[in-house]
Design an enzyme around this catalytic site. Structure first.
Site, PDB file in Angstrom:
ATOM      1  N   LYS A   1     -51.444  88.140  -4.783  1.00 34.25           N
ATOM      2  CA  LYS A   1     -50.761  89.112  -3.923  1.00 34.25           C
ATOM      3  C   LYS A   1     -49.460  89.529  -4.604  1.00 34.25           C
ATOM      4  CE  LYS A   1     -50.660  88.349   0.546  1.00 34.25           C
ATOM      5  NZ  LYS A   1     -50.246  87.787   1.875  1.00 34.25           N
TER       6      LYS A   1
ATOM      7  N   ILE B   1     -58.524  93.978  -4.320  1.00 30.35           N
ATOM      8  CA  ILE B   1     -59.477  93.557  -3.281  1.00 30.35           C
ATOM      9  C   ILE B   1     -58.881  93.659  -1.880  1.00 30.35           C
ATOM     10  CG2 ILE B   1     -60.827  92.048  -4.781  1.00 30.35           C
ATOM     11  CD1 ILE B   1     -59.206  89.684  -3.750  1.00 30.35           C
TER      12      ILE B   1
ATOM     13  N   GLY C   1     -51.929  95.688   1.989  1.00 31.87           N
ATOM     14  CA  GLY C   1     -51.240  95.428   3.247  1.00 31.87           C
ATOM     15  C   GLY C   1     -49.798  95.856   3.153  1.00 31.87           C
ATOM     16  N   GLY C   2     -49.023  95.509   4.205  1.00 34.81           N
ATOM     17  CA  GLY C   2     -47.622  95.873   4.222  1.00 34.81           C
ATOM     18  C   GLY C   2     -46.833  95.223   3.102  1.00 34.81           C
ATOM     19  N   PHE C   3     -47.281  94.053   2.665  1.00 32.35           N
ATOM     20  CA  PHE C   3     -46.598  93.333   1.586  1.00 32.35           C
ATOM     21  C   PHE C   3     -46.847  94.001   0.239  1.00 32.35           C
ATOM     22  CE2 PHE C   3     -46.254  90.158  -1.717  1.00 32.35           C
ATOM     23  CZ  PHE C   3     -45.170  89.380  -1.343  1.00 32.35           C
ATOM     24  N   GLY C   4     -48.072  94.445   0.016  1.00 30.11           N
ATOM     25  CA  GLY C   4     -48.439  95.033  -1.266  1.00 30.11           C
ATOM     26  C   GLY C   4     -49.939  94.966  -1.474  1.00 30.11           C
ATOM     27  N   LYS C   5     -50.369  94.816  -2.723  1.00 28.75           N
ATOM     28  CA  LYS C   5     -51.789  94.776  -3.058  1.00 28.75           C
ATOM     29  C   LYS C   5     -52.220  93.358  -3.423  1.00 28.75           C
ATOM     30  CE  LYS C   5     -51.960  99.535  -4.808  1.00 28.75           C
ATOM     31  NZ  LYS C   5     -52.256 100.409  -5.979  1.00 28.75           N
ATOM     32  N   VAL C   6     -53.508  93.089  -3.204  1.00 29.87           N
ATOM     33  CA  VAL C   6     -54.094  91.807  -3.583  1.00 29.87           C
ATOM     34  C   VAL C   6     -55.130  92.066  -4.675  1.00 29.87           C
ATOM     35  CG1 VAL C   6     -55.336  89.758  -2.815  1.00 29.87           C
ATOM     36  CG2 VAL C   6     -53.763  90.921  -1.248  1.00 29.87           C
TER      37      VAL C   6
ATOM     38  N   ASP D   1     -50.288  86.246  13.464  1.00 29.00           N
ATOM     39  CA  ASP D   1     -51.125  87.385  13.071  1.00 29.00           C
ATOM     40  C   ASP D   1     -52.573  86.938  12.861  1.00 29.00           C
ATOM     41  OD1 ASP D   1     -51.568  90.062  12.592  1.00 29.00           O
ATOM     42  OD2 ASP D   1     -51.009  89.974  10.475  1.00 29.00           O
TER      43      ASP D   1
END
Length: 243
Positions: free
Chosen positions: A66, A44, A47-52, A159
Site C-alpha cells: 500500500k 490491485i 482507496g483514500g490512502f492511495g494505491k495497493v 470500517d
C-alpha cells in the site's frame, strides 16, 4: 514525513535487498524492485490512502504493498494507526504486516499477499465462481473470530465491510485496513467522535447521528457484511430507487 515511526535515515545503494518476513523497515528501493517501479499493471486496489500493488520481494515473498498518495489528507494519521495496531496484535484472522517504508516523501506498508482477493469480489461484479455455503460459513466465523479478538483487546476497527475481509489461498478470512481503528479504555466502552468516519451503508445510526462509537458499531457493520454474503447483494445498490 513527520511520523512518530521516523528513525535516522541511512544511505541506500542501488543494490538488491533481501527482505525477510518479520523485518519492520524496508528500503524504498526494495519496494520499487518488488513492483517493477510501481507498474500500474500491478495495481490491485485503490482507496483514500492511495494505491495497493501486488509485488514480489527479492526473497520470493509475495506481498501486497500500500503506497500513500502524498496528496492524501488522511494518509499520515492512518499510516501511523495501522502500523501501531498491526505491530501490537497478531492473530490468524488478521492480516499480517511484513514491514513498512518511510523514506523521503514516501510512506508504504507491506502485507502478506492474499491469493483470493476480498470477500466482496466473490459476490459482486466478477466472474469468480460462487462459494459454497460451507465456505461462506467458515469465512464468516473466521472474520467474527478476528473481530472478537480485536474487541477483547479494546480495539474498534471502525470500517468493517466485505472489502476489508481478505481471503488467502485456503479461503481463510483476514481482517484488514486498520487506518480508522480506535482504542478504548476497558472501563469506558464508548468514544464520542466529532468526525464520523467509515463507509456509508455499514455505519450504525448511533455513530452516524450521535458520534457515539462502541464495539457494537463494528458488530452492526459486520452484520451488514453477513447479509451481503447471505443475499449476494451489496449494502448500497445505486441502481435501486432511494439508494
Amino acid at each position: 514525513m513527520g511520523s512518530k515511526h521516523s528513525k535516522e535515515t541511512t544511505s541506500i545503494s542501488n543494490a538488491s535487498y533481501h527482505v525477510p518476513i518479520g523485518s519492520s523497515r524496508i528500503p524504498f528501493v526494495a519496494l520499487q524492485e518488488a513492483t517493477n517501479n510501481f507498474n500500474e499493471s500491478l495495481v490491485i486496489g485503490k482507496g483514500g490512502f492511495g494505491k495497493v500493488y501486488r509485488g514480489v520481494l527479492s526473497d520470493g515473498t509475495k506481498v501486497a504493498l500500500k503506497r500513500c498518495n502524498p496528496e492524501s489528507q488522511q494518509g499520515l494519521a492512518e499510516f501511523d494507526t495501522e502500523i501501531e495496531i498491526l505491530s501490537q496484535f497478531r492473530h490468524p484472522y488478521l492480516v499480517s504486516l511484513i514491514g513498512y517504508c518511510e523514506e523521503r516523501d514516501e510512506m508504504c506498508m507491506v502485507y502478506e499477499y492474499h491469493e483470493n482477493s476480498t470477500l466482496r469480489s466473490h459476490f459482486f461484479g466478477s466472474n469468480i465462481p460462487r462459494m459454497s455455503w460451507e465456505q461462506r460459513l467458515e469465512i464468516c466465523i473466521g472474520a467474527a473470530t478476528g473481530l472478537h479478538y480485536l474487541h477483547t483487546n479494546s480495539v474498534i476497527h471502525c470500517d468493517v465491510k466485505s472489502t476489508n475481509i481478505l481471503l488467502d489461498e485456503n479461503f481463510v478470512a483476514k481482517i484488514t485496513d486498520f487506518g480508522l481503528s480506535k482504542t478504548i479504555h476497558r472501563f469506558d466502552q464508548t468514544r464520542v467522535c466529532t468526525v464520523v468516519k467509515g463507509t456509508l451503508g455499514y455505519i450504525d445510526n448511533e455513530y452516524l447521528i450521535r458520534g457515539q462509537l462502541t464495539q457494537k458499531s463494528d458488530v452492526h457493520s459486520f452484520v451488514v457484511a453477513l447479509f451481503e454474503v447471505l443475499c449476494a447483494r451489496p449494502a448500497i445498490d445505486q441502481s435501486l430507487p432511494g439508494q
